[in-house]
Structure formats: structure tokens, C-alpha cells
Design a protein around this motif. Structure first.
Motif, PDB file in Angstrom:
ATOM      1  N   PHE A   7      42.490 -52.407 -13.852  1.00  0.00           N
ATOM      2  CA  PHE A   7      43.118 -51.196 -14.379  1.00  0.00           C
ATOM      3  C   PHE A   7      43.142 -51.227 -15.902  1.00  0.00           C
ATOM      4  O   PHE A   7      42.795 -50.242 -16.559  1.00  0.00           O
ATOM      5  CB  PHE A   7      44.552 -51.059 -13.840  1.00  0.00           C
ATOM      6  N   ARG A   8      43.558 -52.359 -16.473  1.00  0.00           N
ATOM      7  CA  ARG A   8      43.649 -52.474 -17.935  1.00  0.00           C
ATOM      8  C   ARG A   8      42.280 -52.279 -18.578  1.00  0.00           C
ATOM      9  O   ARG A   8      42.157 -51.595 -19.588  1.00  0.00           O
ATOM     10  CB  ARG A   8      44.274 -53.812 -18.316  1.00  0.00           C
ATOM     11  N   ASN A   9      41.232 -52.872 -18.009  1.00  0.00           N
ATOM     12  CA  ASN A   9      39.881 -52.706 -18.556  1.00  0.00           C
ATOM     13  C   ASN A   9      39.433 -51.253 -18.473  1.00  0.00           C
ATOM     14  O   ASN A   9      38.844 -50.717 -19.416  1.00  0.00           O
ATOM     15  CB  ASN A   9      38.883 -53.602 -17.831  1.00  0.00           C
ATOM     16  N   ALA A  10      39.726 -50.585 -17.353  1.00  0.00           N
ATOM     17  CA  ALA A  10      39.347 -49.167 -17.202  1.00  0.00           C
ATOM     18  C   ALA A  10      40.064 -48.304 -18.241  1.00  0.00           C
ATOM     19  O   ALA A  10      39.461 -47.408 -18.835  1.00  0.00           O
ATOM     20  CB  ALA A  10      39.661 -48.686 -15.788  1.00  0.00           C
ATOM     21  N   ALA A  11      41.340 -48.577 -18.486  1.00  0.00           N
ATOM     22  CA  ALA A  11      42.100 -47.808 -19.476  1.00  0.00           C
ATOM     23  C   ALA A  11      41.528 -48.014 -20.877  1.00  0.00           C
ATOM     24  O   ALA A  11      41.354 -47.070 -21.640  1.00  0.00           O
ATOM     25  CB  ALA A  11      43.577 -48.204 -19.432  1.00  0.00           C
ATOM     26  N   VAL A  12      41.229 -49.262 -21.222  1.00  0.00           N
ATOM     27  CA  VAL A  12      40.663 -49.561 -22.538  1.00  0.00           C
ATOM     28  C   VAL A  12      39.296 -48.903 -22.689  1.00  0.00           C
ATOM     29  O   VAL A  12      39.004 -48.290 -23.717  1.00  0.00           O
ATOM     30  CB  VAL A  12      40.571 -51.084 -22.772  1.00  0.00           C
ATOM     31  N   LEU A  17      35.460 -46.553 -25.497  1.00  0.00           N
ATOM     32  CA  LEU A  17      34.071 -46.101 -25.408  1.00  0.00           C
ATOM     33  C   LEU A  17      33.962 -44.615 -25.709  1.00  0.00           C
ATOM     34  O   LEU A  17      33.018 -44.175 -26.337  1.00  0.00           O
ATOM     35  CB  LEU A  17      33.489 -46.452 -24.041  1.00  0.00           C
ATOM     36  N   ASN A  18      34.863 -43.806 -25.284  1.00  0.00           N
ATOM     37  CA  ASN A  18      35.102 -42.411 -25.676  1.00  0.00           C
ATOM     38  C   ASN A  18      33.873 -41.643 -26.174  1.00  0.00           C
ATOM     39  O   ASN A  18      33.905 -41.024 -27.230  1.00  0.00           O
ATOM     40  CB  ASN A  18      36.213 -42.367 -26.721  1.00  0.00           C
ATOM     41  N   GLY A  19      32.786 -41.732 -25.473  1.00  0.00           N
ATOM     42  CA  GLY A  19      31.621 -40.912 -25.790  1.00  0.00           C
ATOM     43  C   GLY A  19      31.018 -41.156 -27.166  1.00  0.00           C
ATOM     44  O   GLY A  19      30.387 -40.271 -27.728  1.00  0.00           O
ATOM     45  N   GLY A  20      31.194 -42.334 -27.745  1.00  0.00           N
ATOM     46  CA  GLY A  20      30.616 -42.627 -29.054  1.00  0.00           C
ATOM     47  C   GLY A  20      31.391 -42.052 -30.223  1.00  0.00           C
ATOM     48  O   GLY A  20      30.917 -42.049 -31.348  1.00  0.00           O
ATOM     49  N   THR A  50      30.847 -49.775 -32.707  1.00  0.00           N
ATOM     50  CA  THR A  50      30.746 -49.723 -31.257  1.00  0.00           C
ATOM     51  C   THR A  50      31.686 -50.732 -30.620  1.00  0.00           C
ATOM     52  O   THR A  50      31.752 -51.882 -31.054  1.00  0.00           O
ATOM     53  CB  THR A  50      29.301 -50.037 -30.818  1.00  0.00           C
ATOM     54  N   PHE A  51      32.413 -50.280 -29.618  1.00  0.00           N
ATOM     55  CA  PHE A  51      33.242 -51.179 -28.832  1.00  0.00           C
ATOM     56  C   PHE A  51      32.430 -51.666 -27.638  1.00  0.00           C
ATOM     57  O   PHE A  51      31.816 -50.857 -26.933  1.00  0.00           O
ATOM     58  CB  PHE A  51      34.470 -50.437 -28.277  1.00  0.00           C
ATOM     59  N   PRO A  52      32.439 -52.967 -27.353  1.00  0.00           N
ATOM     60  CA  PRO A  52      31.818 -53.441 -26.110  1.00  0.00           C
ATOM     61  C   PRO A  52      32.740 -53.135 -24.939  1.00  0.00           C
ATOM     62  O   PRO A  52      33.918 -52.804 -25.130  1.00  0.00           O
ATOM     63  CB  PRO A  52      31.697 -54.957 -26.342  1.00  0.00           C
ATOM     64  N   GLY A  53      32.227 -53.240 -23.723  1.00  0.00           N
ATOM     65  CA  GLY A  53      33.074 -53.050 -22.548  1.00  0.00           C
ATOM     66  C   GLY A  53      34.255 -54.009 -22.581  1.00  0.00           C
ATOM     67  O   GLY A  53      34.154 -55.132 -23.082  1.00  0.00           O
ATOM     68  N   ALA A  54      35.381 -53.561 -22.074  1.00  0.00           N
ATOM     69  CA  ALA A  54      36.616 -54.343 -22.124  1.00  0.00           C
ATOM     70  C   ALA A  54      36.550 -55.586 -21.248  1.00  0.00           C
ATOM     71  O   ALA A  54      35.897 -55.608 -20.212  1.00  0.00           O
ATOM     72  CB  ALA A  54      37.787 -53.478 -21.697  1.00  0.00           C
TER      73      ALA A  54
END
Length: 117
Positions: A7-12, A17-20, A50-54
Motif C-alpha cells: 500500500f505504501r509503495n502504491a501511494a508513493v 511518478l505522477n505522469g512525469g 525522475t523518481f524511481p519506483g518506490a
């Protein structure tokens, strides 16, 4: 209430990532809710990072390096949807109160988005 790492990773990821839309700015004062006090002049420009995946509920950029004009004190950062204009999302104080540039220089801002357990 505790949240799972999934859940925490999905929220982050939804925020980071927010569409760039990860254009970062520097500010000479609190940007408030509008992005006020953005640095102007010289070769200053917003920088995309760029943020990497959480992982473990957090994601951190490699850093956004900004050119800062001489005679500028930077105290805050901002996050925008575009390199100019666009929508202001959020901002905050820079670590250690920021930095003062007597002569032109660069400032690298590393940003983290996290969701606590």
C-alpha cells in the motif's frame, strides 16, 4: 492504523511518478500554495528529475541541479507540472536553511516522497 509495504509503495508511486510532472524549482522565500518567490535571472531554469519506483514506502530522486544567479539566496524548493508556467504542486524549506550565492553557482536538490507505516 498500519499500512502494508505494498500500500505504501502504491501511494508513493501515485504521487512521485505522477505522469512525469516532476519539474523542480528554487525559491528565495516560502513558495506558499502558488509557487511564489521563484528564482529569476541568469541561466536559472526549473529542472526535471525522475523518481524511481518506490521501495519500502519511499522514493528519492537522484537530484535536480539548478544554476543559481549571483547574489541569490535560495531557501525553498517547489514542484511543478511543467518547465515554465504549469501547475504548482508543493514546496518546502531546503535543508540547513538553503544557501547564499555571492557569485553564480549550482544547487543540487534531492527530493524524497514517503508514506509512513
Amino acid at each position: 492504523m498500519a499500512h502494508s509495504v505494498t500500500f505504501r509503495n502504491a501511494a508513493v508511486n501515485a504521487v512521485a511518478l505522477n505522469g512525469g510532472h516532476n519539474w523542480f524549482s528554487l525559491h528565495t522565500g516560502d513558495p506558499g500554495t502558488t509557487g511564489a518567490n521563484e528564482v529569476l535571472g541568469g541561466s536559472y531554469a526549473r529542472v526535471q528529475a525522475t523518481f524511481p519506483g518506490a521501495a519500502n514506502g519511499a522514493s528519492t530522486t537522484a537530484g535536480a541541479t539548478h544554476n543559481v544567479p549571483a547574489g541569490t539566496t535560495v531557501t525553498h524548493f517547489g514542484r511543478w507540472s511543467a518547465s515554465s508556467g504549469g501547475t504548482f504542486f508543493t514546496g518546502g524549506a531546503l535543508p540547513n536553511g538553503g544557501d547564499t550565492f555571492g557569485s553564480g553557482g549550482t544547487y543540487t536538490n534531492v527530493n524524497t516522497v514517503s508514506q509512513h507505516a
